[in-house]
Design an enzyme around this catalytic site. Structure first.
Site, mmCIF file in Angstrom:
data_model
loop_
_atom_site.group_PDB
_atom_site.id
_atom_site.type_symbol
_atom_site.label_atom_id
_atom_site.label_comp_id
_atom_site.label_asym_id
_atom_site.label_seq_id
_atom_site.Cartn_x
_atom_site.Cartn_y
_atom_site.Cartn_z
ATOM 1 N N ASN A 158 39.773 33.587 28.055
ATOM 2 C CA ASN A 158 38.763 33.809 27.548
ATOM 3 C C ASN A 158 38.693 34.975 26.464
ATOM 4 O O ASN A 158 38.075 36.020 26.342
ATOM 5 C CB ASN A 158 38.707 34.538 28.417
ATOM 6 C CG ASN A 158 38.770 36.120 29.467
ATOM 7 O OD1 ASN A 158 39.272 36.124 28.754
ATOM 8 N ND2 ASN A 158 37.516 36.356 30.359
ATOM 9 N N GLY A 208 47.545 35.648 25.289
ATOM 10 C CA GLY A 208 47.724 37.022 25.761
ATOM 11 C C GLY A 208 49.341 37.304 24.710
ATOM 12 O O GLY A 208 50.235 36.117 24.702
ATOM 13 N N PHE A 209 49.832 38.350 25.304
ATOM 14 C CA PHE A 209 51.368 38.988 24.842
ATOM 15 C C PHE A 209 52.426 37.442 25.144
ATOM 16 O O PHE A 209 53.164 36.848 24.907
ATOM 17 C CB PHE A 209 51.750 40.156 25.128
ATOM 18 C CG PHE A 209 52.994 40.532 25.520
ATOM 19 C CD1 PHE A 209 53.201 39.923 24.368
ATOM 20 C CD2 PHE A 209 53.501 41.437 26.242
ATOM 21 C CE1 PHE A 209 55.276 41.078 24.043
ATOM 22 C CE2 PHE A 209 54.812 41.693 26.008
ATOM 23 C CZ PHE A 209 55.815 41.368 25.549
ATOM 24 N N TYR A 247 44.530 46.614 39.570
ATOM 25 C CA TYR A 247 45.614 45.685 39.674
ATOM 26 C C TYR A 247 46.632 45.570 40.432
ATOM 27 O O TYR A 247 47.360 44.181 40.377
ATOM 28 C CB TYR A 247 46.573 46.250 38.234
ATOM 29 C CG TYR A 247 47.492 45.476 37.626
ATOM 30 C CD1 TYR A 247 47.781 44.508 36.723
ATOM 31 C CD2 TYR A 247 48.916 45.975 37.852
ATOM 32 C CE1 TYR A 247 48.224 43.674 36.592
ATOM 33 C CE2 TYR A 247 50.312 44.938 36.834
ATOM 34 C CZ TYR A 247 49.553 43.504 36.147
ATOM 35 O OH TYR A 247 50.347 43.452 36.491
ATOM 36 N N ARG A 268 44.638 19.340 43.976
ATOM 37 C CA ARG A 268 44.657 18.688 43.004
ATOM 38 C C ARG A 268 45.143 17.480 42.642
ATOM 39 O O ARG A 268 44.936 16.342 42.634
ATOM 40 C CB ARG A 268 43.073 18.934 42.285
ATOM 41 C CG ARG A 268 41.786 18.652 43.193
ATOM 42 C CD ARG A 268 40.508 18.522 42.516
ATOM 43 N NE ARG A 268 40.439 18.568 40.737
ATOM 44 C CZ ARG A 268 40.378 19.596 40.123
ATOM 45 N NH1 ARG A 268 39.685 21.160 41.222
ATOM 46 N NH2 ARG A 268 40.145 19.500 39.277
ATOM 47 N N LYS A 276 47.522 42.193 42.505
ATOM 48 C CA LYS A 276 48.888 40.844 42.247
ATOM 49 C C LYS A 276 49.176 40.685 43.223
ATOM 50 O O LYS A 276 49.462 39.604 43.862
ATOM 51 C CB LYS A 276 49.435 41.556 41.345
ATOM 52 C CG LYS A 276 48.948 41.656 39.699
ATOM 53 C CD LYS A 276 49.364 40.188 39.214
ATOM 54 C CE LYS A 276 48.979 39.894 37.365
ATOM 55 N NZ LYS A 276 49.484 38.539 37.357
ATOM 56 N N GLY A 325 43.404 39.168 25.761
ATOM 57 C CA GLY A 325 44.432 37.763 24.400
ATOM 58 C C GLY A 325 44.324 37.754 23.373
ATOM 59 O O GLY A 325 42.825 38.752 23.047
ATOM 60 N N ASP A 331 36.970 31.494 30.876
ATOM 61 C CA ASP A 331 37.507 32.465 31.877
ATOM 62 C C ASP A 331 37.140 32.036 33.221
ATOM 63 O O ASP A 331 36.830 31.188 33.897
ATOM 64 C CB ASP A 331 35.273 33.461 32.170
ATOM 65 C CG ASP A 331 36.045 34.705 33.371
ATOM 66 O OD1 ASP A 331 36.839 34.818 33.567
ATOM 67 O OD2 ASP A 331 35.182 35.616 33.687
#
Ligand code: UDP
Length: 319
Positions: free
Chosen positions: A32, A10-11, A146, A107, A150, A36, A56
């Protein structure tokens, strides 16, 4: 360090990969490609410390083998038209996707950086916005996929921090712009520059009195880098953005001045729940990271100009 970057094509994710590699780290980028663009990583294809995995992160455990010392999560649609088009995917990546990131981090007992957003403050009733403000979000409005994704991601990050003692960091990113933004992602910076370059009217939503504070990508990436590498762990969110606030109408006139475009401003209806004012208080970032933005809007727009010009001229290129 060996660092996983989700949303790496992505950006912002791709610029962050560049910053990490320049500092000598190894990077495993995951994406994915739903928003992007592989062209953003093309220059890293043969880099010895870089690996790309097309996957994904919402779908299941992350397919990353070998050591992981840190994970920076950038995976999410981030422009209003992208998340309106992909509302369920946006909620999935902020919930399932962030869960899978945190499980990998747990982990490996690694470090986690969540890139959150000023959208956590919604249409704020407090101005400017400090990290202590809890926000004013419509949970069922068109932006909620969105905003709540978030906000959930922040809650999940804090739950892993409290329950498992993970070293987690949260950045709340304010409007950022620069090369590698998609010309068609709908955000005001690429949208108005593209319109100016094509000689079209500049679309201003509402009366243009709403404000934003625009940060150039290099400044933002430096803040994120310092936050991830900071030797003192602190889970509290940190605003990252440029506090130079401007109305959208004034922004449109600056674009006209920059591009020499003489076309008219076309006023369009204001989208529902569009925040009226937005400006970060960055004292926490200043104190903790010795960070502040250095690039003015004029300089940042000039730096972006060449990129957007070539993207308009050759739509097959990194548009
Ligand atoms: N906007 C506009 N014209 C456009 C695109 C956006 O006036 O063509 C306005 C939008 O309504 C908002 C501001 O510009 O008030 C910033 O929008 P953007 O989509 O860039 O990001 P947001 O800050 O809303 O997430």
């Amino acid at each position: 360090m060996r660092i996983v970057v989700t949303g790496g094509a992505g950006f912002l994710g791709s610029h962050f990969c560049d910053r990490l590699l320049a500092a000598g780290h190894s990077v495993v980028a995951l994406d994915n490609l739903v928003t992007g663009n592989p062209a953003n990583l093309e220059h890293l294809r043969a880099h010895g410390r870089f690996q790309f995995i097309n996957c994904d992160i919402s779908a299941g455990p992350l397919p990353v083998e070998g050591a992981v010392e840190a994970l920076a999560d950038f995976a999410s649609p981030a422009s209003p038209i992208d998340y309106a088009r992909l509302p369920i995917e946006t909620l999935q990546v902020g919930s399932f996707g962030v869960f899978h990131c945190l499980e990998l981090v747990r982990r490996h007992q690694a470090r986690f950086l969540l890139t959150s957003t000023s959208e956590c403050y919604g249409d704020p009733e407090v101005h400017p916005q400090r990290e202590e403000y809890w926000g004013h979000v419509n949970p069922i409005g068109p932006r909620s996929c969105y905003d709540e994704s978030k906000r959930f991601a922040e809650a999940l990050t804090m739950a892993f921090h409290r329950r498992h003692g993970l070293d987690t960091r949260i950045a709340r990113i304010f409007n950022t712009y620069g090369p590698r933004m998609r010309l068609d992602d709908g955000r005001v910076v690429p949208q108005l520059i593209a319109q100016a370059l094509r000689g079209e009217d500049l679309t201003v939503f509402g009366d243009g009195s709403q404000t934003r504070s625009f940060c150039y990508v290099d400044d933002l990436i430096e803040g994120l880098y310092r936050l991830l590498l900071d030797s003192a762990p602190d889970p509290l969110p940190v605003n990252l953005g440029n506090p130079a606030e401007i109305t959208i109408l004034e922004f449109a006139t600056r674009i006209r001045a920059l591009t020499g475009n003489r076309s008219a401003i076309a006023f369009r209806p204001l989208p529902q729940d569009d925040p009226k004012r937005r400006c970060p208080v960055i004292e926490r970032a200043r104190a903790r990271l010795a960070w502040q933005p250095r690039i003015s809007l004029e300089e940042g727009l000039r730096k972006s100009w060449e990129y957007f010009q070539s993207a308009v001229r050759s739509p097959a290129a990194p548009a």
